[in-house]
Write a protein that holds these residues in place. Structure first.
Motif, PDB file in Angstrom:
ATOM      1  N   TYR A   1       0.712  -1.416  -0.235  1.00  0.00           N
ATOM      2  CA  TYR A   1       0.004   0.041  -0.052  1.00  0.00           C
ATOM      3  C   TYR A   1       0.989   1.484   0.021  1.00  0.00           C
ATOM      4  O   TYR A   1       1.816   1.155   0.422  1.00  0.00           O
ATOM      5  CB  TYR A   1      -1.080  -0.199   1.027  1.00  0.00           C
ATOM      6  N   THR A   2       0.135   2.242  -1.096  1.00  0.00           N
ATOM      7  CA  THR A   2       1.523   3.504  -0.559  1.00  0.00           C
ATOM      8  C   THR A   2       0.019   4.704   0.246  1.00  0.00           C
ATOM      9  O   THR A   2       0.954   5.820   0.720  1.00  0.00           O
ATOM     10  CB  THR A   2       0.944   3.829  -1.690  1.00  0.00           C
ATOM     11  N   GLU A   3      -0.735   4.422   1.078  1.00  0.00           N
ATOM     12  CA  GLU A   3      -1.170   5.339   1.354  1.00  0.00           C
ATOM     13  C   GLU A   3      -2.304   4.703   2.517  1.00  0.00           C
ATOM     14  O   GLU A   3      -2.292   3.076   2.320  1.00  0.00           O
ATOM     15  CB  GLU A   3      -1.956   6.368   0.841  1.00  0.00           C
ATOM     16  N   ILE A   4      -2.390   4.864   4.399  1.00  0.00           N
ATOM     17  CA  ILE A   4      -3.003   3.909   4.729  1.00  0.00           C
ATOM     18  C   ILE A   4      -3.226   5.783   6.063  1.00  0.00           C
ATOM     19  O   ILE A   4      -2.609   6.389   6.264  1.00  0.00           O
ATOM     20  CB  ILE A   4      -2.098   3.041   6.004  1.00  0.00           C
ATOM     21  N   THR A   5      -4.796   4.900   6.412  1.00  0.00           N
ATOM     22  CA  THR A   5      -5.134   5.612   7.209  1.00  0.00           C
ATOM     23  C   THR A   5      -5.575   4.915   8.693  1.00  0.00           C
ATOM     24  O   THR A   5      -6.199   3.837   8.420  1.00  0.00           O
ATOM     25  CB  THR A   5      -6.697   5.781   6.233  1.00  0.00           C
ATOM     26  N   ILE A   6      -5.061   5.613   9.658  1.00  0.00           N
ATOM     27  CA  ILE A   6      -5.972   4.184  10.864  1.00  0.00           C
ATOM     28  C   ILE A   6      -6.535   5.299  11.669  1.00  0.00           C
ATOM     29  O   ILE A   6      -6.501   5.988  11.590  1.00  0.00           O
ATOM     30  CB  ILE A   6      -3.721   4.437  11.503  1.00  0.00           C
ATOM     31  N   HIS A   7      -7.741   4.764  11.739  1.00  0.00           N
ATOM     32  CA  HIS A   7      -9.069   5.049  12.526  1.00  0.00           C
ATOM     33  C   HIS A   7      -8.146   4.513  13.791  1.00  0.00           C
ATOM     34  O   HIS A   7      -8.067   3.374  14.203  1.00  0.00           O
ATOM     35  CB  HIS A   7     -10.019   4.497  12.657  1.00  0.00           C
ATOM     36  N   THR A   8      -8.623   5.427  15.253  1.00  0.00           N
ATOM     37  CA  THR A   8      -7.778   5.083  16.458  1.00  0.00           C
ATOM     38  C   THR A   8      -8.337   6.140  17.206  1.00  0.00           C
ATOM     39  O   THR A   8      -9.565   7.224  16.920  1.00  0.00           O
ATOM     40  CB  THR A   8      -6.531   5.104  16.452  1.00  0.00           C
ATOM     41  N   ASP A   9      -9.385   5.731  18.418  1.00  0.00           N
ATOM     42  CA  ASP A   9      -9.818   6.085  19.710  1.00  0.00           C
ATOM     43  C   ASP A   9      -8.574   6.983  20.504  1.00  0.00           C
ATOM     44  O   ASP A   9      -9.049   7.370  21.478  1.00  0.00           O
ATOM     45  CB  ASP A   9     -10.734   5.551  20.427  1.00  0.00           C
ATOM     46  N   SER A  10      -7.397   6.892  19.967  1.00  0.00           N
ATOM     47  CA  SER A  10      -6.157   7.371  20.964  1.00  0.00           C
ATOM     48  C   SER A  10      -6.574   9.376  20.504  1.00  0.00           C
ATOM     49  O   SER A  10      -5.433   9.212  19.385  1.00  0.00           O
ATOM     50  CB  SER A  10      -5.042   6.693  21.248  1.00  0.00           C
ATOM     51  N   ASP A  11      -6.835   9.830  21.172  1.00  0.00           N
ATOM     52  CA  ASP A  11      -6.868  11.078  21.360  1.00  0.00           C
ATOM     53  C   ASP A  11      -4.700  11.582  21.250  1.00  0.00           C
ATOM     54  O   ASP A  11      -4.317  12.088  20.317  1.00  0.00           O
ATOM     55  CB  ASP A  11      -6.853  12.209  21.970  1.00  0.00           C
ATOM     56  N   PHE A  12      -4.263  11.135  21.985  1.00  0.00           N
ATOM     57  CA  PHE A  12      -3.082  10.917  22.547  1.00  0.00           C
ATOM     58  C   PHE A  12      -2.233  10.941  21.383  1.00  0.00           C
ATOM     59  O   PHE A  12      -1.722  11.493  20.415  1.00  0.00           O
ATOM     60  CB  PHE A  12      -2.442  10.410  23.787  1.00  0.00           C
ATOM     61  N   LEU A  13      -2.085  10.271  20.461  1.00  0.00           N
ATOM     62  CA  LEU A  13      -2.062   8.719  19.088  1.00  0.00           C
ATOM     63  C   LEU A  13      -1.844   9.958  18.095  1.00  0.00           C
ATOM     64  O   LEU A  13      -1.121  10.943  17.602  1.00  0.00           O
ATOM     65  CB  LEU A  13      -1.915   7.493  18.883  1.00  0.00           C
ATOM     66  N   CYS A  14      -3.203  10.492  17.745  1.00  0.00           N
ATOM     67  CA  CYS A  14      -3.695  11.560  16.750  1.00  0.00           C
ATOM     68  C   CYS A  14      -2.907  12.616  17.013  1.00  0.00           C
ATOM     69  O   CYS A  14      -2.418  13.512  15.934  1.00  0.00           O
ATOM     70  CB  CYS A  14      -4.861  12.036  16.712  1.00  0.00           C
ATOM     71  N   LYS A  15      -3.105  13.590  18.473  1.00  0.00           N
ATOM     72  CA  LYS A  15      -2.304  14.507  18.861  1.00  0.00           C
ATOM     73  C   LYS A  15      -0.815  14.487  18.014  1.00  0.00           C
ATOM     74  O   LYS A  15       0.086  15.218  17.740  1.00  0.00           O
ATOM     75  CB  LYS A  15      -2.617  15.802  19.559  1.00  0.00           C
ATOM     76  N   ALA A  16       0.136  13.380  19.045  1.00  0.00           N
ATOM     77  CA  ALA A  16       1.358  12.895  18.732  1.00  0.00           C
ATOM     78  C   ALA A  16       1.673  13.128  16.874  1.00  0.00           C
ATOM     79  O   ALA A  16       2.930  13.500  17.392  1.00  0.00           O
ATOM     80  CB  ALA A  16       1.684  11.744  19.938  1.00  0.00           C
ATOM     81  N   ALA A  17       1.230  11.842  16.332  1.00  0.00           N
ATOM     82  CA  ALA A  17       1.350  11.666  15.271  1.00  0.00           C
ATOM     83  C   ALA A  17       1.314  13.027  14.340  1.00  0.00           C
ATOM     84  O   ALA A  17       2.061  13.446  12.761  1.00  0.00           O
ATOM     85  CB  ALA A  17       0.477  10.662  14.876  1.00  0.00           C
ATOM     86  N   ASN A  18      -0.060  13.661  14.533  1.00  0.00           N
ATOM     87  CA  ASN A  18      -0.660  14.993  13.364  1.00  0.00           C
ATOM     88  C   ASN A  18      -0.067  16.243  14.117  1.00  0.00           C
ATOM     89  O   ASN A  18       0.523  16.988  12.995  1.00  0.00           O
ATOM     90  CB  ASN A  18      -1.843  15.720  13.176  1.00  0.00           C
ATOM     91  N   LYS A  19       0.072  15.914  15.189  1.00  0.00           N
ATOM     92  CA  LYS A  19       0.697  17.966  15.149  1.00  0.00           C
ATOM     93  C   LYS A  19       2.357  17.524  16.297  1.00  0.00           C
ATOM     94  O   LYS A  19       2.897  18.832  16.245  1.00  0.00           O
ATOM     95  CB  LYS A  19      -0.258  18.318  16.846  1.00  0.00           C
ATOM     96  N   TRP A  20       2.386  17.077  16.870  1.00  0.00           N
ATOM     97  CA  TRP A  20       3.537  16.797  17.804  1.00  0.00           C
ATOM     98  C   TRP A  20       5.099  16.529  17.360  1.00  0.00           C
ATOM     99  O   TRP A  20       6.029  17.127  17.476  1.00  0.00           O
ATOM    100  CB  TRP A  20       3.713  16.399  18.986  1.00  0.00           C
ATOM    101  N   MET A  21       4.999  15.258  16.258  1.00  0.00           N
ATOM    102  CA  MET A  21       6.229  14.395  16.221  1.00  0.00           C
ATOM    103  C   MET A  21       6.431  15.411  15.275  1.00  0.00           C
ATOM    104  O   MET A  21       8.001  15.277  15.468  1.00  0.00           O
ATOM    105  CB  MET A  21       5.697  13.290  15.335  1.00  0.00           C
ATOM    106  N   PRO A  22       6.549  15.889  14.014  1.00  0.00           N
ATOM    107  CA  PRO A  22       7.253  16.954  13.322  1.00  0.00           C
ATOM    108  C   PRO A  22       8.476  17.898  14.308  1.00  0.00           C
ATOM    109  O   PRO A  22       9.830  18.082  14.314  1.00  0.00           O
ATOM    110  CB  PRO A  22       6.597  17.631  12.647  1.00  0.00           C
ATOM    111  N   ASN A  23       7.860  18.597  15.275  1.00  0.00           N
ATOM    112  CA  ASN A  23       8.471  19.437  15.647  1.00  0.00           C
ATOM    113  C   ASN A  23       9.314  18.658  17.445  1.00  0.00           C
ATOM    114  O   ASN A  23      10.813  18.777  17.380  1.00  0.00           O
ATOM    115  CB  ASN A  23       7.921  20.107  16.844  1.00  0.00           C
ATOM    116  N   TRP A  24       9.316  17.480  17.545  1.00  0.00           N
ATOM    117  CA  TRP A  24       9.874  16.557  18.560  1.00  0.00           C
ATOM    118  C   TRP A  24      11.357  16.112  17.691  1.00  0.00           C
ATOM    119  O   TRP A  24      12.134  15.535  18.308  1.00  0.00           O
ATOM    120  CB  TRP A  24       9.309  15.472  18.581  1.00  0.00           C
ATOM    121  N   LYS A  25      10.932  16.056  16.090  1.00  0.00           N
ATOM    122  CA  LYS A  25      11.951  15.311  15.339  1.00  0.00           C
ATOM    123  C   LYS A  25      13.320  16.648  15.330  1.00  0.00           C
ATOM    124  O   LYS A  25      14.310  16.137  15.561  1.00  0.00           O
ATOM    125  CB  LYS A  25      11.879  14.521  14.139  1.00  0.00           C
TER     126      LYS A  25
END
Length: 191
Positions: free
Chosen positions: A109-133
């Motif tokens: 697959y070239t693209e995946i959408t992960i559906h999760t009930d973890s608000d923390f995971l969504c925020k970490a992956a979508n918002k915080w990880m780029p700055n953490w890196k």
């Protein structure tokens, strides 16, 4: 005099080392961004999956955690497995996403959408990880990212595939989320 010279050389060395590290992290982020753009343009195969993590007695020494990955009814990629290492619900959520990404890449697959009930995971992956890196996996307060090893692994797994994270409501009758939850909870009993 020698001590002052040593301090000057040491500070120069560490300053340059830090600059090299930041430049390297920037280059990796840039290349990752270019690769994601190319994947988008290719119009390749897209997957949707539900992931969940569960932990019985979270925060206690007797904690038992598991991951659940749900691709669809009777799908061969559905996963219910115990979490290895430190047993927490947050780690289980992250590791479930990593498992789904690895499976998607294996299935080309070239693209995946992960559906999760973890608000923390969504925020970490979508918002915080780029700055953490960019900040060397440190938070804005200068402290190390909690679960850093898991997030570095998530970042590494995400290379070469576009990953979207979508938050879904927990325990609201969403079939895929309920199935991922059952798989994750079942895995907590495997020990």
């Amino acid at each position: 005099m020698y001590i002052t010279l040593f301090r000057l050389l040491a500070s120069f060395y560490f300053y340059n080392l830090r600059s090299i590290l930041l430049i390297t992290l920037f280059c990796y982020s840039f290349l990752d961004s270019v690769l994601s753009t190319l994947v988008k343009m290719s119009g390749g195969r897209k997957a949707c999956v539900y992931t969940d993590g569960a932990c019985v007695k979270n925060g206690n020494p007797e904690a038992r955690a598991g991951i659940g990955v749900y691709w669809g009814e009777n799908h061969p990629n559905n996963v219910s497995q115990p979490l290895h290492g430190r047993q927490t619900s947050t780690r289980a959520e992250i590791q479930a996403a990593i498992k789904a990404i690895d499976q998607a890449k294996q299935d080309r697959y070239t693209e995946i959408t992960i559906h999760t009930d973890s608000d923390f995971l969504c925020k970490a992956a979508n918002k915080w990880m780029p700055n953490w890196k960019i900040n060397g996996w440190e938070r804005s307060n200068g402290k190390s990212v909690i679960n850093k090893e898991d997030f570095v692994q998530l970042n590494d797994a995400s290379r070469g595939i576009k990953v979207n994270y979508e938050k879904v409501a927990a325990h609201r009758g969403i079939a895929g989320n309920e199935a991922a939850d059952r798989l994750a909870n079942k895995a907590t009993r495997y020990r």
